[in-house]
Enzyme design. Structure first.
Site, short mmCIF file in Angstrom:
data_model
loop_
_atom_site.label_atom_id
_atom_site.label_comp_id
_atom_site.label_asym_id
_atom_site.label_seq_id
_atom_site.Cartn_x
_atom_site.Cartn_y
_atom_site.Cartn_z
N SER A 111 0.82 -1.21 0.00
CA SER A 111 0.00 0.00 0.00
C SER A 111 0.85 1.26 0.00
O SER A 111 0.42 2.31 -0.48
CB SER A 111 -0.94 0.00 1.21
N ASP A 112 2.09 1.17 0.51
CA ASP A 112 2.98 2.34 0.46
C ASP A 112 3.37 2.65 -0.98
O ASP A 112 3.38 3.82 -1.40
CB ASP A 112 4.20 2.13 1.35
N ARG A 113 3.69 1.62 -1.74
CA ARG A 113 4.01 1.83 -3.16
C ARG A 113 2.79 2.34 -3.92
O ARG A 113 2.91 3.21 -4.79
CB ARG A 113 4.53 0.53 -3.79
#
Length: 262
Positions: A111-113
């Site tokens: 989810s960070d990417r």
């Protein structure tokens, strides 16, 4: 609104002012520091945010996480004590004009990417090679039309040093803070050999990604977009032009926050 990036080794916090559309970076807390003494550093930071922003009870926050379960438990309980409700964002197949390149299992993209991809598409608006140099080095190709072409995940500098320390008898205890960064050179002792080897591996991965970008973007222009604590140093070692965005992930969260309020 409070924005939260719960990463692998630390959590970062920012504030989005919906009236001015400005994002202010508030700070970061290493996970080890708050897990060792329960959650006091985290609570101190959150209390400061609540008091300085004059937040009301039931204030909303939005975040993304790749952190361990223990970290998430600490985060959620500390936020709940302050009456802050967090909307944790998940990776989707398509969102805000971006199409996930992980077509078979889109949710497997961190989810960070995903938030960085959303933020980059909104901010850059053209072909982009995204280099995020943190705990891991992640590299993603994003078309101007929002198509994510996939990417790479490479162990970050400290992970490489840790792996050598754990897998060998006499190479323990080297940290990123010990390294003097003067560019690439042949190591003349074991310490230099390890640190220069890590540098060569990281810059080599980025150089290969830049070379491949001509093919992926059909020889059309593209921006090298850099984020993460180690990114600028690595790019300067390569002498490559780049654009740096410290708030790229938070820009993605802000887009998701817009949808919450719509």
């Amino acid at each position: 609104m409070l924005l939260i990036d719960a990463g692998n080794t630390r959590s970062k916090f920012a504030w989005w002012d919906a009236d001015t559309d400005k994002i202010e970076i508030l700070g970061a807390i290493p996970h080890q520091s708050w897990l060792n003494d329960l959650s006091q550093p985290l609570k101190d930071l959150l209390l400061e945010v609540v008091s300085s922003r004059q937040l009301e009870r039931e204030q909303q926050a939005i975040g993304c996480s790749v952190a361990a379960v223990q970290v998430m438990d600490t985060l959620n309980s500390s936020l709940a004590e302050l009456g802050i409700k967090v909307f944790w964002q998940k990776t989707r197949a398509q969102q805000a004009g971006v199409t996930n390149g992980y077509t078979k299992e889109p949710e497997r993209l961190g989810s960070d990417r995903w938030m960085a991809l959303l933020g980059c598409h909104e901010q850059v608006k053209q072909n982009a090679l995204i280099v995020d140099a943190g705990t891991a080095l992640t590299i993603d190709w994003l078309m101007a039309d929002g198509r994510h072409l996939g990417g790479w995940i490479v162990p970050g500098r400290q992970l490489m040093l840790n792996a050598l320390g754990q897998g060998t008898a006499n190479l323990k205890g080297i940290t990123v803070n010990d390294i003097e960064r003067d560019g690439l050179a042949a190591g003349l002792d074991t310490f230099d050999g390890i640190t220069q080897g890590a540098e060569a591996a990281l810059t080599g991965a980025i150089a290969q990604a830049i070379q491949l970008s001509g093919r992926y973007f059909s020889d059309q222009p593209f921006d090298v977009v850099v984020t993460g604590g180690d990114g600028e140093h690595l790019m300067r070692t390569l002498s490559v032009e780049f654009c740096r965005y410290d708030d790229l992930l938070f820009k993605g969260l802000r887009l998701c926050a817009d949808n919450l309020n719509s």
